[in-house]
Scaffold this motif. Structure first.
Motif, mmCIF file in Angstrom:
data_model
loop_
_atom_site.group_PDB
_atom_site.id
_atom_site.type_symbol
_atom_site.label_atom_id
_atom_site.label_comp_id
_atom_site.label_asym_id
_atom_site.label_seq_id
_atom_site.Cartn_x
_atom_site.Cartn_y
_atom_site.Cartn_z
ATOM 1 N N ASN A 10 30.852 -36.088 -45.049
ATOM 2 C CA ASN A 10 30.967 -34.950 -44.150
ATOM 3 C C ASN A 10 30.406 -33.721 -44.852
ATOM 4 O O ASN A 10 31.139 -32.902 -45.378
ATOM 5 C CB ASN A 10 32.438 -34.748 -43.775
ATOM 6 C CG ASN A 10 32.619 -33.733 -42.687
ATOM 7 O OD1 ASN A 10 31.657 -33.220 -42.139
ATOM 8 N ND2 ASN A 10 33.860 -33.445 -42.383
ATOM 9 N N SER A 21 38.308 -29.853 -45.870
ATOM 10 C CA SER A 21 38.875 -30.206 -44.567
ATOM 11 C C SER A 21 39.566 -31.567 -44.611
ATOM 12 O O SER A 21 40.588 -31.760 -43.957
ATOM 13 C CB SER A 21 37.801 -30.194 -43.485
ATOM 14 O OG SER A 21 36.936 -31.285 -43.620
ATOM 15 N N GLU A 22 39.031 -32.510 -45.368
ATOM 16 C CA GLU A 22 39.695 -33.808 -45.523
ATOM 17 C C GLU A 22 41.000 -33.664 -46.301
ATOM 18 O O GLU A 22 41.962 -34.361 -46.031
ATOM 19 C CB GLU A 22 38.768 -34.785 -46.229
ATOM 20 C CG GLU A 22 37.586 -35.215 -45.399
ATOM 21 C CD GLU A 22 36.581 -36.040 -46.174
ATOM 22 O OE1 GLU A 22 36.848 -36.366 -47.352
ATOM 23 O OE2 GLU A 22 35.527 -36.362 -45.604
ATOM 24 N N TRP A 26 42.312 -30.077 -41.651
ATOM 25 C CA TRP A 26 41.813 -29.183 -40.611
ATOM 26 C C TRP A 26 40.443 -29.640 -40.153
ATOM 27 O O TRP A 26 39.776 -30.433 -40.794
ATOM 28 C CB TRP A 26 41.706 -27.767 -41.129
ATOM 29 C CG TRP A 26 43.019 -27.067 -41.321
ATOM 30 C CD1 TRP A 26 44.261 -27.624 -41.331
ATOM 31 C CD2 TRP A 26 43.201 -25.678 -41.566
ATOM 32 N NE1 TRP A 26 45.200 -26.665 -41.576
ATOM 33 C CE2 TRP A 26 44.579 -25.456 -41.720
ATOM 34 C CE3 TRP A 26 42.339 -24.617 -41.683
ATOM 35 C CZ2 TRP A 26 45.102 -24.201 -41.966
ATOM 36 C CZ3 TRP A 26 42.866 -23.370 -41.928
ATOM 37 C CH2 TRP A 26 44.236 -23.169 -42.057
ATOM 38 N N SER A 27 39.991 -29.071 -39.050
ATOM 39 C CA SER A 27 38.678 -29.368 -38.520
ATOM 40 C C SER A 27 37.601 -28.768 -39.425
ATOM 41 O O SER A 27 37.705 -27.625 -39.870
ATOM 42 C CB SER A 27 38.534 -28.779 -37.116
ATOM 43 O OG SER A 27 37.199 -28.809 -36.694
ATOM 44 N N THR A 28 36.563 -29.540 -39.674
ATOM 45 C CA THR A 28 35.459 -29.062 -40.506
ATOM 46 C C THR A 28 34.728 -27.911 -39.835
ATOM 47 O O THR A 28 34.344 -26.946 -40.504
ATOM 48 C CB THR A 28 34.474 -30.216 -40.774
ATOM 49 O OG1 THR A 28 35.192 -31.318 -41.300
ATOM 50 C CG2 THR A 28 33.418 -29.809 -41.762
ATOM 51 N N THR A 29 34.574 -27.990 -38.536
ATOM 52 C CA THR A 29 33.895 -26.926 -37.802
ATOM 53 C C THR A 29 34.656 -25.606 -37.914
ATOM 54 O O THR A 29 34.058 -24.549 -38.127
ATOM 55 C CB THR A 29 33.740 -27.317 -36.317
ATOM 56 O OG1 THR A 29 33.081 -28.579 -36.246
ATOM 57 C CG2 THR A 29 32.946 -26.284 -35.561
ATOM 58 N N LEU A 30 35.966 -25.663 -37.788
ATOM 59 C CA LEU A 30 36.788 -24.462 -37.916
ATOM 60 C C LEU A 30 36.642 -23.841 -39.305
ATOM 61 O O LEU A 30 36.472 -22.627 -39.439
ATOM 62 C CB LEU A 30 38.253 -24.790 -37.628
ATOM 63 C CG LEU A 30 39.248 -23.645 -37.829
ATOM 64 C CD1 LEU A 30 38.998 -22.563 -36.795
ATOM 65 C CD2 LEU A 30 40.662 -24.162 -37.737
#
Length: 78
Positions: A10, A21-22, A26-30
């Protein structure tokens, strides 16, 4: 995964935000949007810290995808 790694799956630049994020779930996009905004809010200091952290934090060890079948993945008889 207890240790923070740079993600190899990712990633856009170095995989650092993907690894974070992993780690925290949380969301990677956020996280990427928050990081982009923080670049302007801190006058580029967060970008400097990002590249320093990318040098210090190791890459994720080899990840064997359990859904991939083939001779290199150790499934089946040899």
């Amino acid at each position: 995964m207890n240790k923070l790694y740079r993600s190899t799956r990712n990633r856009m630049l170095t995989g650092l935000i993907g690894g974070i994020s992993e780690k925290i779930g949380w969301s990677t996009t956020l996280l990427r949007i928050i990081f982009f905004i923080s670049i302007f809010a801190t006058s580029g200091t967060s970008l400097f810290i990002y590249f320093i952290a990318a040098l210090v934090i190791p890459k994720e060890p080899y990840y064997a995808d359990p859904y991939v079948y083939g001779p290199d993945h150790g499934r089946g008889y040899k």
